[in-house]
Enzyme design. Sequence first.
Site, short mmCIF file in Angstrom:
data_model
loop_
_atom_site.label_atom_id
_atom_site.label_comp_id
_atom_site.label_asym_id
_atom_site.label_seq_id
_atom_site.Cartn_x
_atom_site.Cartn_y
_atom_site.Cartn_z
N TYR A 1 15.76 4.82 12.66
CA TYR A 1 15.37 4.23 11.37
C TYR A 1 16.61 3.64 10.67
CZ TYR A 1 14.17 4.01 6.41
OH TYR A 1 14.01 3.60 5.09
N GLU B 1 20.09 5.74 4.15
CA GLU B 1 20.17 6.24 5.53
C GLU B 1 21.20 5.46 6.35
OE1 GLU B 1 18.63 8.66 7.79
OE2 GLU B 1 18.56 9.59 5.83
N SER C 1 18.47 1.01 2.75
CA SER C 1 18.37 2.45 2.54
C SER C 1 19.72 3.16 2.64
CB SER C 1 17.43 3.03 3.61
OG SER C 1 17.55 4.42 3.68
N THR D 1 0.82 -1.22 0.00
CA THR D 1 0.00 0.00 0.00
C THR D 1 0.85 1.28 0.00
OG1 THR D 1 -0.12 -0.10 2.41
CG2 THR D 1 -1.96 -1.07 1.19
P1 NAP Z 1 5.97 4.01 2.51
O1 NAP Z 1 5.24 4.73 1.42
O2 NAP Z 1 6.06 4.63 3.85
O3 NAP Z 1 5.26 2.57 2.65
C1 NAP Z 1 5.54 1.73 3.74
C2 NAP Z 1 4.64 0.51 3.65
O4 NAP Z 1 4.90 -0.35 4.76
C3 NAP Z 1 3.13 0.82 3.69
O5 NAP Z 1 2.47 -0.08 2.83
C4 NAP Z 1 2.78 0.51 5.15
O6 NAP Z 1 1.42 0.17 5.34
C5 NAP Z 1 3.67 -0.70 5.38
N1 NAP Z 1 3.91 -1.01 6.79
C6 NAP Z 1 4.40 -0.19 7.75
N2 NAP Z 1 4.53 -0.85 8.92
C7 NAP Z 1 4.11 -2.12 8.68
C8 NAP Z 1 3.99 -3.27 9.49
N3 NAP Z 1 4.33 -3.26 10.78
N4 NAP Z 1 3.53 -4.41 8.92
C9 NAP Z 1 3.16 -4.43 7.61
N5 NAP Z 1 3.23 -3.36 6.80
C10 NAP Z 1 3.70 -2.22 7.34
O7 NAP Z 1 7.45 3.67 2.04
P2 NAP Z 1 8.10 3.68 0.57
O8 NAP Z 1 8.61 5.04 0.29
O9 NAP Z 1 7.19 3.02 -0.37
O10 NAP Z 1 9.39 2.77 0.82
C11 NAP Z 1 9.33 1.36 0.68
C12 NAP Z 1 10.46 0.74 1.49
O11 NAP Z 1 11.72 1.21 1.01
C13 NAP Z 1 10.42 1.06 2.99
O12 NAP Z 1 10.93 -0.07 3.66
C14 NAP Z 1 11.40 2.22 3.11
O13 NAP Z 1 11.92 2.27 4.42
C15 NAP Z 1 12.43 1.84 2.08
N6 NAP Z 1 13.17 2.93 1.46
C16 NAP Z 1 12.49 4.00 0.92
C17 NAP Z 1 13.20 4.99 0.28
C18 NAP Z 1 12.49 6.15 -0.37
O14 NAP Z 1 13.15 7.15 -0.68
N7 NAP Z 1 11.19 6.06 -0.63
C19 NAP Z 1 14.60 4.90 0.18
C20 NAP Z 1 15.24 3.79 0.72
C21 NAP Z 1 14.51 2.80 1.35
P3 NAP Z 1 0.28 1.29 5.58
O15 NAP Z 1 -0.08 1.79 4.19
O16 NAP Z 1 -0.80 0.52 6.23
O17 NAP Z 1 0.89 2.36 6.43
O1 F7E Z 2 13.86 14.42 4.48
C1 F7E Z 2 15.03 17.78 5.46
C2 F7E Z 2 15.26 16.65 6.43
O2 F7E Z 2 11.87 13.18 5.33
C3 F7E Z 2 14.85 14.83 3.59
C4 F7E Z 2 12.84 8.16 3.56
O3 F7E Z 2 12.21 7.69 2.39
O4 F7E Z 2 14.83 8.72 2.35
C5 F7E Z 2 13.82 9.25 3.18
O5 F7E Z 2 14.38 9.79 4.36
C6 F7E Z 2 15.66 15.98 4.15
C7 F7E Z 2 16.14 15.74 5.57
O6 F7E Z 2 13.56 12.05 3.79
C8 F7E Z 2 11.81 19.27 6.28
O7 F7E Z 2 15.87 17.12 7.63
C9 F7E Z 2 13.83 19.97 5.92
O8 F7E Z 2 17.48 16.14 5.67
O9 F7E Z 2 12.06 13.71 2.87
P1 F7E Z 2 12.73 13.35 4.14
P2 F7E Z 2 14.81 11.32 4.48
O10 F7E Z 2 14.94 11.64 5.89
O11 F7E Z 2 15.98 11.59 3.61
C10 F7E Z 2 15.61 7.66 2.92
C11 F7E Z 2 16.60 7.20 1.89
C12 F7E Z 2 14.76 6.58 3.47
O12 F7E Z 2 15.14 5.41 3.47
C13 F7E Z 2 13.55 6.99 4.24
O13 F7E Z 2 12.63 5.91 4.33
O14 F7E Z 2 14.82 17.11 4.22
N1 F7E Z 2 13.85 18.62 5.77
N2 F7E Z 2 12.60 20.39 6.22
C14 F7E Z 2 12.61 18.15 5.98
N3 F7E Z 2 12.11 16.89 5.96
C15 F7E Z 2 10.77 16.73 6.20
N4 F7E Z 2 10.23 15.49 6.15
N5 F7E Z 2 9.96 17.82 6.50
C16 F7E Z 2 10.43 19.10 6.55
O15 F7E Z 2 9.70 20.03 6.80
#
Ligand code: NAP
Ligand code: F7E
Length: 343
Positions: free
Chosen positions: A159, A138, A136, A16
């Site tokens: 995280y 991160e 990630s 989702t």
């Molecule tokens: P997202 O939009 O936040 O989606 C997270 C998904 O995990 C949702 O379907 C959520 O369900 C589900 N979920 C959360 N807790 C759960 C639990 N306890 N049991 C089962 N399902 C659960 O994340 P995304 O951006 O698509 O990212 C996908 C994955 O890649 C994540 O693991 C994220 O940490 C990782 N990642 C993301 C990025 C990025 O930039 N997007 C980069 C690197 C890694 P609900 O819809 O019910 O909340």
């Molecule tokens: O923040 C700065 C904040 O929350 C990016 C997740 O998908 O990517 C994501 O993590 C930057 C940070 O993403 C605001 O401090 C400033 O430096 O969009 P973000 P993230 O923390 O990089 C990694 C790869 C993952 O794996 C994670 O799941 O933006 N920032 N002002 C802000 N961030 C937010 N959210 N809101 C602000 O107002």
Amino acid sequence: MVENKSPKKALITGITGQDGSYLAELLLEKGYEVHGIIRRASTFNTARIDHLFSDPHEEGTKLFLHYGDLSDGSRLVTLLESIRPDEVYNLAAQSHVRVSFDEPEYTGNSTGLGSIRLLEAIRMVGLDCRYYQASSSEMFGATPPPQNEDTVFYPRSPYGAAKLYSYWVTRNYREGYGMFAVNGILFNHESPRRGETFVTRKITRAVARIKAGMQDELFMGNLDAVRDWGYAPEYVEAMWMMLQHDTPDDYVVSTGTDYTVRDFLQLSFEHVGLDWEKYVKFDERYLRPTEVDALVGDSSRARNALGWVPKVLTPELAQIMVDSDIKALEAEGTHYIDKVVKK
Ligand code: NAP
Ligand code: F7E
């Protein structure tokens, strides 16, 4: 004689979410039977995949949803036993870095322990499947860019630390049990389906609302952070490619470009002819106890071994997202007129 080959089956946790929805789309297009785990909620939580449904009673349905949660290990066993997927994509996680400081224990449970529950369930069922772990950038945290598969990990949030645990157990199950288990180390990737509280989507939604006269301020945290923002539909393709490769390995997926949050503000506001500095205000609530200053990935391994190349870079991404948020607002307006005014 015509060979009646049954389609490959995939199981997606986190279907989702942003990535889960694009991955489900991609796999359905490729002819897979797709199974997704969704959490039971008191409200509908399938908005990102609703367009993929057909009537479950009709023949030929290829998308199946099952209730489950990464905190519920025995449910993972029964699901794997009954579905018996060829490929498992573990995308589920508490994925918000800032929120992980508020909910560190829950983040450890879902984002960290969730992966070992799933890996262990695969092992207990004795399933011969390929496993993708959503790792990630991160995990690199404080280590300066460019970051690649050999870069030292130094997570800066609960995280990041939970993702690092999942990274290592994935490698451990590969090395210890010979599982085809891979880590995709994905850098930030965004889209119109990005969660509304991540920085890019927060900005592009605000631009649409400001342009429409519905908002006149945007409160932000650290504008100096540097990120390597790519386009989510291209990144889920890389996930699939990793599982089709002959041998399991870990891959960085990134564009290799660097933009600050300030740059993203400028790109997004400029796209609709606005000056971001007139609207953006600082709010310390959006700062994190420890920040990741700069993430810029070197994805040479994915480019060379998988042939994966990013096409959409940050400036175009900002435009795609702003345009989509403007369209969504317009659609909401039409819906409002249809529902309320024309009544
Ligand atoms: P997202 O939009 O936040 O989606 C997270 C998904 O995990 C949702 O379907 C959520 O369900 C589900 N979920 C959360 N807790 C759960 C639990 N306890 N049991 C089962 N399902 C659960 O994340 P995304 O951006 O698509 O990212 C996908 C994955 O890649 C994540 O693991 C994220 O940490 C990782 N990642 C993301 C990025 C990025 O930039 N997007 C980069 C690197 C890694 P609900 O819809 O019910 O909340
Ligand atoms: O923040 C700065 C904040 O929350 C990016 C997740 O998908 O990517 C994501 O993590 C930057 C940070 O993403 C605001 O401090 C400033 O430096 O969009 P973000 P993230 O923390 O990089 C990694 C790869 C993952 O794996 C994670 O799941 O933006 N920032 N002002 C802000 N961030 C937010 N959210 N809101 C602000 O107002």
